[in-house]
Each structure stands twice: as C-alpha cells, then as structure tokens.
Design an enzyme around this catalytic site. Structure first.
Site, mmCIF file in Angstrom:
data_model
loop_
_atom_site.group_PDB
_atom_site.id
_atom_site.type_symbol
_atom_site.label_atom_id
_atom_site.label_comp_id
_atom_site.label_asym_id
_atom_site.label_seq_id
_atom_site.Cartn_x
_atom_site.Cartn_y
_atom_site.Cartn_z
ATOM 1 N N LYS A 123 0.858 -1.190 0.000
ATOM 2 C CA LYS A 123 0.000 0.000 0.000
ATOM 3 C C LYS A 123 0.888 1.231 0.000
ATOM 4 O O LYS A 123 1.815 1.344 0.797
ATOM 5 C CB LYS A 123 -0.887 0.004 1.238
ATOM 6 C CG LYS A 123 -1.807 1.212 1.275
ATOM 7 C CD LYS A 123 -2.829 1.100 2.353
ATOM 8 C CE LYS A 123 -2.371 1.811 3.587
ATOM 9 N NZ LYS A 123 -3.448 2.064 4.534
HETATM 10 C C1 R5P Z 1 -2.571 4.460 7.526
HETATM 11 O O1 R5P Z 1 -1.556 3.761 7.469
HETATM 12 C C2 R5P Z 1 -3.813 3.864 7.783
HETATM 13 O O2 R5P Z 1 -3.431 2.571 7.972
HETATM 14 C C3 R5P Z 1 -4.917 3.923 6.725
HETATM 15 O O3 R5P Z 1 -5.384 2.633 6.528
HETATM 16 C C4 R5P Z 1 -4.529 4.450 5.375
HETATM 17 O O4 R5P Z 1 -3.876 5.676 5.482
HETATM 18 C C5 R5P Z 1 -5.730 4.590 4.449
HETATM 19 O O5 R5P Z 1 -6.648 5.470 4.960
HETATM 20 P P1 R5P Z 1 -6.857 6.931 4.362
HETATM 21 O O6 R5P Z 1 -7.561 6.752 3.063
HETATM 22 O O7 R5P Z 1 -7.709 7.656 5.356
HETATM 23 O O8 R5P Z 1 -5.505 7.541 4.180
#
Ligand code: R5P
Length: 279
Positions: free
Chosen positions: A169
C-alpha cells in the site's frame, strides 16, 4: 494463500476496494470515526475488504459478515508520542487466525530512524505468515521529513516486495507508473487526508489508470458528508470502470437520495451490484 488473496483482489478483474478504518491505532478517536460500529455497518456491503485492528474487529464489526478482514498487526506509537516510526508487531499469528484474517498489514518506515526495525519486522512477519498461507500487506508509511515522490515511493515499495510482502500500500504521486513498474507485487493506493469528493474520485481514477489494483480508502469515504454515496462512487471507478465525471454524478445522485433517506434500500444496492457484475 491464493484463496485469501483472491478475497481481497477480485480475480475476475484484478481490482480491490479496501475500506480503511484502522486509523485509531495511532490517532485515537479520529474525526467521524469516533464510533466505528456506526460508520462500518452501512458501508460494509460496498467494500471488498476491511482494513482494521483487532480491537475494532472484535467490538465494532458484525460477526456474521463475510467481508474479508485485512488485520493491522503493527503499532505501539501515538500521534502525540516521540516518533511514529517506532512500530512493532503487536498481534500474534494465532490471534490473527482466530479472527479469521484474510491478510496481515503492517507499516514500514523507509528512511526513518526506525527503518531497520520496521523492515526487519516485515521480513519476520512474512516468515511466520507464510507457514499459514497468510498474505502480508506492507504499508509504506511516510515520515514527516520524507516526500511522497516517485523516487522515494519506488524505493519503499520495492523494498517491501523484496522482503516478501504480497501487496503493497502506498500513495499516488507524479510518475506513479514508475512506482508500479518497479514493484513486482500488486499496489493499492491509500486515500490520504480528506479532500473534495471530486478530487478523491480523480485520485482513485488516476491510481487505477496508473496500474494500481485499487484503493484502500478511509477518510475520503467516512469523513465525506455522504459516506455511502462516496463509497459507491469510488466503487463505480474501481469495479465499474466509470470515469471521474460519471462517478461524481453518481455521488451527487446518491447524496440527494441518502439526504432524503439515511439507509440505502437493499433492493437498490443489489441492483447496483448486479449491474456492476454485468459490466
Ligand atoms: C494508515 O496507514 C492507515 O493505515 C490507513 O489505513 C490508510 O492511510 C488509508 O486510509 P486513508 O484513506 O484515510 O488515508
């Protein structure tokens, strides 16, 4: 392993819509996620998987759901602490299996003070998870002083894949295609801070066009004034191949509908899914 991965990245189109609700693990009661149970329940039917912590899974997700869980297993720091990068593995593989996780997720902080600790933890987690056929998703977390440019993100994503992560990710950036090309495993893009809905839909479209398998989106869905409308619009890009204009039109239409009626009627949602499958 393949079966678990297929729950997260749909084999019929190689796409994934992950709903991120793990923010509390270092942010505490994040705005609009103060009561996770109320946020998660109405959105569950529109996501392919849920990224969360074990505490939220145990307390705030209906036990009878068939939505796959991507379980965050790293943590140990807070937004008011000394250094966010000093994470460790906090969940055992036995507990993850007990929770019927479909994948484990942890952050690596490449270029930070705790780079060595987090990258070597990733390697160890992959070693352990592999024995149980459990995929590992590596989150390329970006420290305060590090940019979100293609050079840095390519480095971080590639290192995650080299350690054996099955999915990485990361963030969308200029020259995102280069990040994708140099990473031998699927990339999923994080939504990031709340931005206007149309911009978040553009981000989703850019990520998919640039070669990501999908998005792992949190704040841009549940901090939206109309979370159901927003997740449906995002889904229409990820799984329905909508362009940004079509998706934003859907957001506006669904917003009007849900402004009148808080809960979506299940018949409409079923119709939407069957139309999407036909596409
Ligand atoms: C960050 O590491 C968190 O684990 C979130 O899962 C990630 O940032 C995704 O969420 P958002 O779309 O709010 O950034």
């Amino acid at each position: 392993m393949k079966n678990r991965l297929a729950r997260i990245i749909k084999p019929y189109n190689n796409r994934a819509l992950m709903l991120a609700v793990d923010h509390g693990y270092f942010l505490g009661p994040t705005e609009k996620l103060e009561t996770p149970r109320n946020v998660i329940a109405p959105l569950l039917k529109y996501c392919d998987s849920l990224m969360l912590t074990r505490g939220i899974q145990r307390t705030s997700v209906p036990t009878n759901t068939n939505v796959p869980m991507v379980l965050r297993v790293s943590g140990g720091t807070s937004i008011i602490g000394e250094d966010l990068s000093q994470e460790n593995i906090t969940v055992s593989i036995q507990d993850a299996i007990n929770l019927n996780a479909s994948a484990l997720a942890m952050s690596i902080f490449v270029g930070s003070k705790y780079e060595y600790q987090t990258i070597s933890n990733l390697g160890k987690l992959v070693n352990e998870a592999h024995q149980y056929g459990m995929p590992v998703l590596a989150v390329t977390a970006v420290g305060k002083d590090l940019g979100k440019d293609a050079r840095y993100l390519s480095l971080a994503c590639r290192i995650a894949a080299e350690q054996g992560a099955h999915i990485v990710k990361t963030y969308y950036c200029n020259d995102f295609e280069k990040v994708v090309q140099s990473c031998p495993v699927p990339i999923i893009v994080a939504g990031g801070k709340k931005i206007p809905e149309q911009d978040a839909l553009q981000l989703t479209h850019n990520a998919i066009s640039g070669g990501a398998v999908g998005v792992d989106m949190g704040r841009n869905i549940w901090q939206s004034e109309h979370p159901i409308a927003m997740i449906r619009a995002v889904r229409s890009i990820v799984h329905g191949n909508s362009n940004v204009e079509q998706a934003y039109d859907m957001y506006k239409q669904q917003s009007d509908k849900h402004a009148k009626k808080d809960t979506p009627d299940s018949k409409d949602s079923a119709n939407h899914k069957s139309q999407e499958q036909k596409k």
